[in-house]
Write a protein that holds these residues in place. Sequence first.
Motif, mmCIF file in Angstrom:
data_model
loop_
_atom_site.group_PDB
_atom_site.id
_atom_site.type_symbol
_atom_site.label_atom_id
_atom_site.label_comp_id
_atom_site.label_asym_id
_atom_site.label_seq_id
_atom_site.Cartn_x
_atom_site.Cartn_y
_atom_site.Cartn_z
ATOM 1 N N PRO A 63 36.314 37.010 -33.043
ATOM 2 C CA PRO A 63 35.165 36.171 -32.688
ATOM 3 C C PRO A 63 34.567 36.591 -31.348
ATOM 4 C CG PRO A 63 37.120 34.837 -33.153
ATOM 5 C CD PRO A 63 37.569 36.238 -33.077
ATOM 6 N N ILE A 65 33.300 34.764 -29.100
ATOM 7 C CA ILE A 65 33.726 33.846 -28.044
ATOM 8 C C ILE A 65 35.013 34.370 -27.372
ATOM 9 C CG2 ILE A 65 35.311 32.123 -28.959
ATOM 10 C CD1 ILE A 65 33.295 30.004 -28.429
ATOM 11 N N GLN A 156 20.548 34.808 -30.532
ATOM 12 C CA GLN A 156 21.298 33.584 -30.847
ATOM 13 C C GLN A 156 22.699 33.618 -30.243
ATOM 14 O OE1 GLN A 156 21.337 32.394 -34.926
ATOM 15 N NE2 GLN A 156 19.161 32.708 -35.228
ATOM 16 N N SER A 159 23.857 32.318 -26.661
ATOM 17 C CA SER A 159 24.170 30.912 -26.388
ATOM 18 C C SER A 159 25.661 30.715 -26.135
ATOM 19 C CB SER A 159 23.712 30.032 -27.554
ATOM 20 O OG SER A 159 24.401 30.384 -28.736
ATOM 21 N N LEU A 160 26.484 31.651 -26.630
ATOM 22 C CA LEU A 160 27.933 31.491 -26.477
ATOM 23 C C LEU A 160 28.406 31.753 -25.046
ATOM 24 C CD1 LEU A 160 29.269 32.941 -29.816
ATOM 25 C CD2 LEU A 160 29.003 30.578 -29.140
ATOM 26 N N PHE A 187 18.794 18.260 -27.941
ATOM 27 C CA PHE A 187 19.307 19.344 -28.785
ATOM 28 C C PHE A 187 18.300 19.692 -29.886
ATOM 29 C CE2 PHE A 187 23.358 17.932 -26.882
ATOM 30 C CZ PHE A 187 23.651 19.130 -26.264
ATOM 31 N N ALA A 191 16.979 23.471 -30.502
ATOM 32 C CA ALA A 191 16.961 24.003 -31.864
ATOM 33 C C ALA A 191 15.564 24.487 -32.224
ATOM 34 C CB ALA A 191 17.427 22.921 -32.845
ATOM 35 N N PHE A 194 14.665 27.814 -30.344
ATOM 36 C CA PHE A 194 15.358 28.941 -30.977
ATOM 37 C C PHE A 194 14.746 29.244 -32.332
ATOM 38 C CE2 PHE A 194 19.024 28.572 -28.040
ATOM 39 C CZ PHE A 194 19.214 29.926 -27.816
ATOM 40 N N PHE A 195 14.456 28.177 -33.098
ATOM 41 C CA PHE A 195 13.920 28.382 -34.438
ATOM 42 C C PHE A 195 12.596 29.142 -34.402
ATOM 43 C CE2 PHE A 195 11.178 27.159 -37.949
ATOM 44 C CZ PHE A 195 11.961 27.550 -39.020
ATOM 45 N N CYS A 198 13.184 32.849 -33.474
ATOM 46 C CA CYS A 198 13.930 33.598 -34.497
ATOM 47 C C CYS A 198 13.137 33.700 -35.795
ATOM 48 C CB CYS A 198 15.275 32.939 -34.755
ATOM 49 S SG CYS A 198 16.308 32.930 -33.298
ATOM 50 N N GLU B 66 16.013 28.913 -44.082
ATOM 51 C CA GLU B 66 15.305 29.361 -42.879
ATOM 52 C C GLU B 66 15.761 28.581 -41.649
ATOM 53 O OE1 GLU B 66 13.495 31.885 -42.412
ATOM 54 O OE2 GLU B 66 12.899 32.495 -44.426
ATOM 55 N N VAL B 67 15.864 27.250 -41.800
ATOM 56 C CA VAL B 67 16.247 26.419 -40.651
ATOM 57 C C VAL B 67 17.659 26.758 -40.181
ATOM 58 C CG1 VAL B 67 16.846 24.052 -39.972
ATOM 59 C CG2 VAL B 67 14.673 24.513 -41.106
ATOM 60 N N ARG B 69 19.504 29.411 -40.683
ATOM 61 C CA ARG B 69 19.758 30.780 -40.238
ATOM 62 C C ARG B 69 19.110 31.089 -38.902
ATOM 63 N NH1 ARG B 69 20.220 35.282 -43.664
ATOM 64 N NH2 ARG B 69 18.190 35.945 -42.961
ATOM 65 N N ASN B 70 18.088 30.334 -38.535
ATOM 66 C CA ASN B 70 17.330 30.682 -37.338
ATOM 67 C C ASN B 70 17.668 29.833 -36.112
ATOM 68 O OD1 ASN B 70 15.741 32.941 -38.132
ATOM 69 N ND2 ASN B 70 14.578 31.586 -39.461
ATOM 70 N N ILE B 71 18.746 29.065 -36.211
ATOM 71 C CA ILE B 71 19.195 28.286 -35.054
ATOM 72 C C ILE B 71 20.645 28.677 -34.777
ATOM 73 C CG2 ILE B 71 19.679 25.950 -34.200
ATOM 74 C CD1 ILE B 71 17.442 24.976 -36.110
ATOM 75 N N PRO B 72 20.990 28.979 -33.509
ATOM 76 C CA PRO B 72 22.368 29.392 -33.218
ATOM 77 C C PRO B 72 23.365 28.325 -33.669
ATOM 78 C CG PRO B 72 20.994 29.633 -31.266
ATOM 79 C CD PRO B 72 20.163 28.940 -32.294
ATOM 80 N N LEU B 74 26.074 27.335 -32.358
ATOM 81 C CA LEU B 74 26.485 26.457 -31.253
ATOM 82 C C LEU B 74 25.534 25.269 -31.110
ATOM 83 C CD1 LEU B 74 28.411 26.150 -28.720
ATOM 84 C CD2 LEU B 74 26.591 27.251 -27.431
ATOM 85 N N VAL B 75 24.231 25.533 -31.217
ATOM 86 C CA VAL B 75 23.227 24.466 -31.092
ATOM 87 C C VAL B 75 23.348 23.493 -32.258
ATOM 88 C CG1 VAL B 75 20.753 23.984 -30.984
ATOM 89 C CG2 VAL B 75 21.676 25.963 -29.789
ATOM 90 N N PHE B 78 26.400 21.288 -31.649
ATOM 91 C CA PHE B 78 26.122 20.270 -30.626
ATOM 92 C C PHE B 78 25.208 19.193 -31.182
ATOM 93 C CE2 PHE B 78 26.982 22.701 -26.417
ATOM 94 C CZ PHE B 78 28.307 22.785 -26.799
ATOM 95 N N PHE B 79 24.232 19.614 -31.976
ATOM 96 C CA PHE B 79 23.310 18.631 -32.535
ATOM 97 C C PHE B 79 24.073 17.648 -33.421
ATOM 98 C CE2 PHE B 79 20.269 16.840 -35.477
ATOM 99 C CZ PHE B 79 19.229 16.496 -34.626
ATOM 100 N N LYS B 174 35.875 33.464 -37.949
ATOM 101 C CA LYS B 174 35.437 33.854 -36.605
ATOM 102 C C LYS B 174 34.564 32.767 -35.995
ATOM 103 C CE LYS B 174 33.903 38.012 -37.812
ATOM 104 N NZ LYS B 174 33.071 39.171 -37.486
ATOM 105 N N SER B 177 35.868 29.500 -34.270
ATOM 106 C CA SER B 177 36.276 29.498 -32.861
ATOM 107 C C SER B 177 35.275 28.729 -31.997
ATOM 108 C CB SER B 177 36.385 30.936 -32.350
ATOM 109 O OG SER B 177 35.127 31.555 -32.405
ATOM 110 N N ILE B 178 34.022 28.631 -32.475
ATOM 111 C CA ILE B 178 32.989 27.945 -31.687
ATOM 112 C C ILE B 178 33.271 26.440 -31.635
ATOM 113 C CG2 ILE B 178 30.478 27.529 -31.550
ATOM 114 C CD1 ILE B 178 30.094 30.297 -32.777
#
Lengths: 218, 238
Positions: A63, A65, A156, A159-160, A187, A191, A194-195, A198, B66-67, B69-72, B74-75, B78-79, B174, B177-178
């Motif tokens: 990973p 991280i 993306q 962010s880690l 948040f 989001a 980022f969206f 990306c 789309e939504v 895949r295009n947001i990390p 981690l975010v 948290f959301f 993997k 781990s986040i």
Amino acid sequence: MFDAVFRNLPFLMGGFLVTLQLTFCALAGGIALGVLVGLGRISRKKWIYYPVTLYVNFIRNIPLILVIFWFYFVMPILAGRAMPPFISAVISFIIFEATYFGEIFRAGYQSISRDLIHAAFATGLTYSQTARYILVPIAFRRMLPSLITQSIVTFQDTSLAFVIGLQEFVRRTSIVDNLEVRSIQLFGFVALVFFIFCFLGSRVARHFEEKGRRTGVI
Amino acid sequence: MGFAYDFDWGVLWRQPYGTWLLQGIWLTLKIGFLGWIIALFMGIFIGTLRVAPWRWPRLVATAYTEVFRNIPFLVQLFFWYYAGPMLFGEHLGRQINQIVGLNYYVSIFALGLYTASRVAEHMRAGFASIHRDQYQAALSTGLTHVQMYRYVIIPYALRIIIPPLTTEFLTIFKNSSIAMTIGVAELTFMSYRIDSETFHGLEATTGAMFIYLLLGLTVVRLMGFIEARFKIPGMIGR
């Protein structure tokens, strides 16, 4: 509706700037090292091929991280003093993303057929002219969609850096959220930002892919 | 180079650290597997909707992929963890926040939803690689659209996309781990925790790296076994 976001906009945007800087450094270093990794993966010299392959397969199986933590722990030992988290994060991103970019470059190099090289030589071009006018432009156009996609993934991934306390976009948002307790909008805002980036990036990648397919390059 | 560091590999097995790592591995496996079950079912469903002959389900499924895949990730995590309970309103949200082990459930849920969007993309590619005649042959035997997907196309597509699914299955472990960022005590969390107690994070994270590597190799073998077990003779030319 976005009141907490607007109140803290300069602070949040400062974090976004760090995210962009991190992405830029990670991409510059990751692509540069990735070119070398790609060359190593098609090398006929065993003492180059095996270590590079080991490095790629090792990093791709753990990973990100953990890679970030590992460099965060190992850097002070190697340097003999504490390292700023930004430097440590950039190095881990370069080491990590280079394995992914390396595989893209390897695929790009391997997509060039022998016939094409022979045809170029047959027209009287020298080796460097063949590389300059034939091989590099074609391979680049074939790799471009994957390179853009991997760049979005890198964006993306930054962010880690959150985990080693680097004040990038997400870290700053969670700092603001601890004070304001407006999790949905804060948040949601991250989001959304980022969206947008990306999504637009993935459209650009798709555009080049379709263009490549139309012109018969891919 | 000033190499003033005393390695202490004992943190990998000395008590209580050895037990911490084992507990971490167990949690990583649980999150990965449970998340994978959600991802697989939702991914197959959404991926199928993306090629469905109805306009609206297709649009919803496309928007979903789309939504997510295009947001990390981690975010997203948290959301769901911080904002998720608030979506249910003040009163119910407070009750949800009191659930013991909420972070554990949220991480499985978030990981499942995120990975589903990636599985759906592979599913779509799998459908696209099946020849049009196959669809028409299935329909001409009198199957309905739903039956065609259920009995012919999906079993077919799933076998085709086993290699990319293997990669996703590896990725889910993997990505698990986040979950440490919301305090789930999985493997990466435990190696970091060992650092905060012993200052030997280098040894702990190195150990964790090799555990992930071993886990990855096991997954590859497992999927290879599944691929061989469910192979239809002569289906793919290899």
